[in-house]
Each structure stands twice: as structure tokens, then as C-alpha cells.
Motif scaffolding. Structure first.
Motif, short mmCIF file in Angstrom:
data_model
loop_
_atom_site.label_atom_id
_atom_site.label_comp_id
_atom_site.label_asym_id
_atom_site.label_seq_id
_atom_site.Cartn_x
_atom_site.Cartn_y
_atom_site.Cartn_z
N LEU A 44 -3.20 1.60 -4.90
CA LEU A 44 -4.57 1.29 -4.47
C LEU A 44 -5.52 1.24 -5.66
N GLY A 45 -6.65 0.57 -5.43
CA GLY A 45 -7.69 0.47 -6.43
C GLY A 45 -9.04 0.31 -5.75
N ALA A 46 -10.10 0.28 -6.54
CA ALA A 46 -11.45 0.15 -5.99
C ALA A 46 -11.57 -1.12 -5.15
N MET A 47 -12.26 -1.00 -4.00
CA MET A 47 -12.55 -2.08 -3.05
C MET A 47 -11.38 -2.37 -2.11
N ASP A 48 -10.24 -1.68 -2.25
CA ASP A 48 -9.19 -1.79 -1.23
C ASP A 48 -9.69 -1.11 0.05
N LYS A 49 -9.39 -1.71 1.18
CA LYS A 49 -9.81 -1.15 2.46
C LYS A 49 -8.60 -0.58 3.20
N SER A 71 -9.92 9.46 12.13
CA SER A 71 -9.35 8.12 12.18
C SER A 71 -10.44 7.06 12.01
N GLY A 72 -10.14 6.02 11.25
CA GLY A 72 -11.11 4.95 11.04
C GLY A 72 -10.78 4.14 9.80
N ASP A 73 -11.69 3.24 9.42
CA ASP A 73 -11.52 2.37 8.26
C ASP A 73 -12.33 2.93 7.08
N TYR A 74 -11.72 2.90 5.89
CA TYR A 74 -12.35 3.45 4.70
C TYR A 74 -12.13 2.49 3.53
N THR A 75 -13.09 2.48 2.59
CA THR A 75 -13.01 1.63 1.40
C THR A 75 -12.92 2.51 0.17
N VAL A 76 -11.99 2.17 -0.72
CA VAL A 76 -11.87 2.90 -1.98
C VAL A 76 -13.09 2.58 -2.84
N GLY A 77 -13.83 3.61 -3.20
CA GLY A 77 -15.07 3.40 -3.94
C GLY A 77 -14.84 3.12 -5.41
N ALA A 78 -15.95 2.88 -6.10
CA ALA A 78 -15.87 2.56 -7.53
C ALA A 78 -15.28 3.72 -8.33
N SER A 79 -15.44 4.95 -7.83
CA SER A 79 -14.88 6.12 -8.52
C SER A 79 -13.40 6.29 -8.26
N GLY A 80 -12.84 5.46 -7.38
CA GLY A 80 -11.41 5.54 -7.09
C GLY A 80 -11.06 6.49 -5.96
N GLY A 81 -12.04 6.92 -5.16
CA GLY A 81 -11.78 7.85 -4.07
C GLY A 81 -12.25 7.33 -2.73
N ILE A 82 -11.80 8.00 -1.66
CA ILE A 82 -12.27 7.71 -0.30
C ILE A 82 -12.88 8.99 0.26
#
Length: 424
Positions: A44-49, A71-82
Motif C-alpha cells: 500500500l501507499g498514500a491515496m490507496d483506498k 467497518s468502512g472505507d479508509y484512505t491511506v493518508g500522506a503520512s502513510g497511515g489510516i
């Protein structure tokens, strides 16, 4: 944790809980198989959903809890975390979806002190985008798709930028050629999918290579991917059928045990009724106390009530066996209907792609005919070459990679198109 955030299933009988737990395992295995077929070892990387689903099997209560709050949808942030409820920010960059799933389940178990680790399913909902720069008709950000190459990426941006009319025809040819390449790849994938569905309907253990793909380079890889998916789907269905069969076996054992218990209780009732007859005779002669007569009658009433409870429990178990049999029939019917529907949809998509391929080839032919003029003929001593390169982020650093039209593109790549003058 507040129970209003979770949804549980009603508890079954003690002897049926083992089968329900096996059913929960079936669901987990099915999800895991499909997830592996889609995401693989992608990091994974930044902006992956991501799409996360969490459930927990509660051994003590015999229920399944749905962690709807997480449970839900999350986006990997610019810092590399969710950022997850309760767990806070969790590192995701550089990890696979399976590693994230394991980490979520482990952290929840530690945080709430759960005896059973929750099962997390993490699915890659959307890849991070790619970017087109340089001599492209429409530079910018575009969604990534599996099996994308430089040529396919450039076609998303409208092809190469050309100014003159003759060059416009060449651009039209490249666009049509890119569309045709994308559609051929999609057609090949659908052909293998159709072969897999036909094999599943015929209950075959292997997939025959479609005649249209003989000699196609990517056919073997597509076939192996569909085989892995078929094995996963077959395993999931067999585990579900096994769970229902074991549930029926448990219920049948319960019915047999209740039948034996009923025979014993009936024998005891006959003995007590016989004893009551003797007590009645003695009571008529004044040789038996009324207390003894009352005790015998109470014993008869207790045995009759116990027999009624046994008959009720046996009837309930028989109803559960009938329901399990109906569930088994419904599972098989739903599977057959699903395969038929998927095959029908695949055939329709193939027909649509066939029409689009004909259109793309007609456009390519037209562009070639229209470009056969002096405007497309390089002047003596000079010509323009197109150079492709990919700028890729790795370990926080940008790396420039020389590329051609067939070079694979990864999520987050920047595809750069630059002209150069060839004076040879």
C-alpha cells in the motif's frame, strides 16, 4: 464496548454451536480466498483506498458480533497511515492488505481484552492514481487499472500531443491502437473467465484453455489466476456444505438420544402406574396411607411432564434438521443460479467488446489512410522520436526509469512523454 454498536446472531442449542462456529470459519476462508486473488502481494501507499470489515466469533455466547463501528472505507493518508476508530492512526504504507487485517484483529483483541481475536477483512477498494506529464494531449491524474502499460496510460490522456493535421491523424491512430490494446486485454480476460464458469457449471476440476487464446503470451497467467479463484470458490462452497451436513448429524444424534430417553421414561411410567394400582387396592382395604397414594400420583405426573418435554425437544430438533436440509438445497440452487448469471453477463460483455474492437480497428484503418501524405513523411535528415520514462517513488526517493510502450506501470507512477530530435 457498547453492545449497541455490534450486531450478534441468536444463540443455538449447545450441540449445534460447533457447527455454527464452523460456518463462521467458512465465511472467513471464503473472504480470505477472494481477497488473495485480488490484492496478492501489493504493498500500500498514500491515496490507496481500503474497505475494512470486522467480525468476531464469541465462543462463550456462541454468537457472531459485527464491528460496524470500525467497518468502512479508509484512505491511506500522506503520512502513510489510516485512522481507525478506537485504534487511532495505524501505519499502512509499505504493507499488504493481509498484514493490515492481522494487525487490526490483534490490536482490537489487545485493546478490549477479548478472549477471541476479531477477524478483519481488508480489501483494496481503489488503487492510488497515476499521472501523465509531457507531450500528452491531456496531462493530469488518472485512475490506475491492473495490467496497465505506458501505452495504455498514454491512451487515457488522449494519446500524444500533435499540432499539425497530418500528426493529428497519427495521434488518432495511436488512440485507436491504445483502445484496441486495452479491449483485447479485457476480451482475453473475459474469455478465460467464461472458460472458468463453464468448468464450474460442468463440475470439472480444471479449466480448458480457450481456442481463441492459443499462442497468446498472457493467456497462461490469466488461466492460472482464474484457476486460483475457482479453487477458492469451490473450497468455500464445500466448507459451507460440510458445515450444514455436520449440523444435521448433530441434530440427528440429539433426536436419537431423546428417543432413547423417551423409552426409558415410558418404562418408568409403566412401573409407577403398576405400583399405583397396587397402592389403590391397599388403600381400598385400609392398608395404605393417603400420603403414599399422593406421592405415587405425583410421580406419575412428573414422568408424564418429562415425556412431554422430550417429545417437544425431539420435534424441535426434527424441524431444525428439515431447515438445515432446506438450507443445503438453497445453497446449491443459489450457486447454480449465480454461475448461470455470471456466464450470461460475461457473454454480454464479450459481445459488447467485439463491437468496440471492430470500431477501433476501423478507426485505425481510417487514420492510416488519411495519414498517407507528405505531412507525415519526415523531412530528409530529421525526424522526431518519442521517449518515455517513469518517475517512481521508492523508500521516500524518486527514481527515473527508462521505459517503452510496453513497460508496466505501477500505482502512483508519473509517466513522462518527451520528444527528441533524431538527425541521423
Amino acid at each position: 464496548m457498547n453492545r449497541s454498536l455490534c450486531k450478534g446472531l441468536p444463540a443455538l442449542g449447545r450441540k449445534a454451536r460447533g457447527a455454527v462456529r464452523l460456518s463462521a470459519l467458512v465465511i472467513a476462508i471464503g473472504v480470505s480466498g477472494i481477497h488473495a486473488a485480488i490484492a496478492g502481494d501489493y504493498t500500500l501507499g498514500a491515496m490507496d483506498k481500503l474497505r475494512i470489515r470486522v467480525a468476531e466469533w464469541q465462543t462463550a455466547e456462541g454468537t457472531v458480533r459485527d464491528w460496524s463501528a470500525i467497518s468502512g472505507d479508509y484512505t491511506v493518508g500522506a503520512s502513510g497511515g489510516i485512522s481507525l476508530p478506537f485504534l487511532g492512526t495505524m501505519p499502512a504504507s509499505g504493507k499488504t492488505t493481509s498484514e493490515i487485517a492481522d494487525e487490526v484483529g490483534l490490536q482490537l483483541q489487545k485493546l478490549f481484552g477479548l478472549p477471541d481475536r476479531p477477524s478483519a477483512s481488508v480489501e483494496l477498494a481503489q488503487y492510488r492514481p497515476i499521472y501523465l506529464a509531457g507531450e500528452v494531449q491531456t496531462p493530469g491524474e488518472y485512475p490506475f487499472a491492473p495490467d496497465m502499460t505506458v501505452l495504455k496510460a498514454v491512451s487515457l490522456g488522449g494519446g500524444l500531443r500533435r499540432a499539425e493535421n497530418g500528426q493529428r491523424f497519427a495521434r488518432d491512430f495511436i488512440n485507436a491502437q491504445g483502445d484496441s490494446s486495452v479491449r483485447i486485454t479485457e476480451r482475453n480476460r473475459l474469455l478465460v473467465r467464461r472458460a472458468r464458469l463453464q468448468a464450474e457449471i460442468a463440475e470439472k476440476s480444471d479449466i480448458a484453455m480457450p481456442a481463441e487464446l492459443k499462442g497468446v503470451t498472457e493467456a497462461a497467467a490469466l488461466l492460472e489466476s482464474e484457476k486460483a479463484l475457482m479453487v477458492s470458490r469451490d473450497k468455500r462452497q464445500k466448507l459451507q456444505l460440510t458445515a450444514l451436513a455436520e449440523l444435521k448429524s448433530l441434530l440427528q444424534n440429539e433426536i436419537d438420544a431423546l428417543g432413547k430417553k423417551s423409552v426409558t421414561q415410558t418404562r418408568q411410567l409403566d412401573l409407577v402406574v403398576e405400583d399405583k394400582g397396587r397402592v389403590d387396592v391397599l388403600a381400598e382395604k385400609g392398608l395404605a396411607l393417603s400420603a403414599r397414594k399422593l406421592a405415587v400420583e405425583q410421580r406419575i405426573a412428573d414422568l408424564q411432564a418429562a415425556l412431554l418435554d422430550i417429545d417437544t425437544a425431539s420435534l424441535k430438533a426434527k424441524q431444525d434438521v428439515s431447515k438445515a436440509s432446506q438450507d443445503e438445497t438453497n445453497l446449491r440452487n443459489d450457486w447454480d443460479a449465480q454461475l448461470a448469471q455470471e456466464l450470461q453477463n460475461t457473454e454480454a460483455e464479450l459481445d459488447t467488446l467485439a463491437l468496440k474492437l471492430v470500431t477501433s480497428r476501423d478507426l485505425m484503418t481510417e487514420a492510416l489512410v488519411q495519414s498517407a501524405d507528405a505531412s507525415l513523411t519526415p523531412k530528409p535528415g530529421s525526424a522526431v522520436d518519442i521517449n518515455y520514462s517513469i518517475i517512481r517513488q521508492k523508500d521516500g526517493k524518486s527514481k527515473r526509469i527508462a521505459a517503452d510502450e510496453g513497460t508496466p506501470v505501477q500505482p502512483g507512477d508519473v509517466v513522462k512523454v518527451e520528444p527528441s530530435l533524431n538527425t541521423q
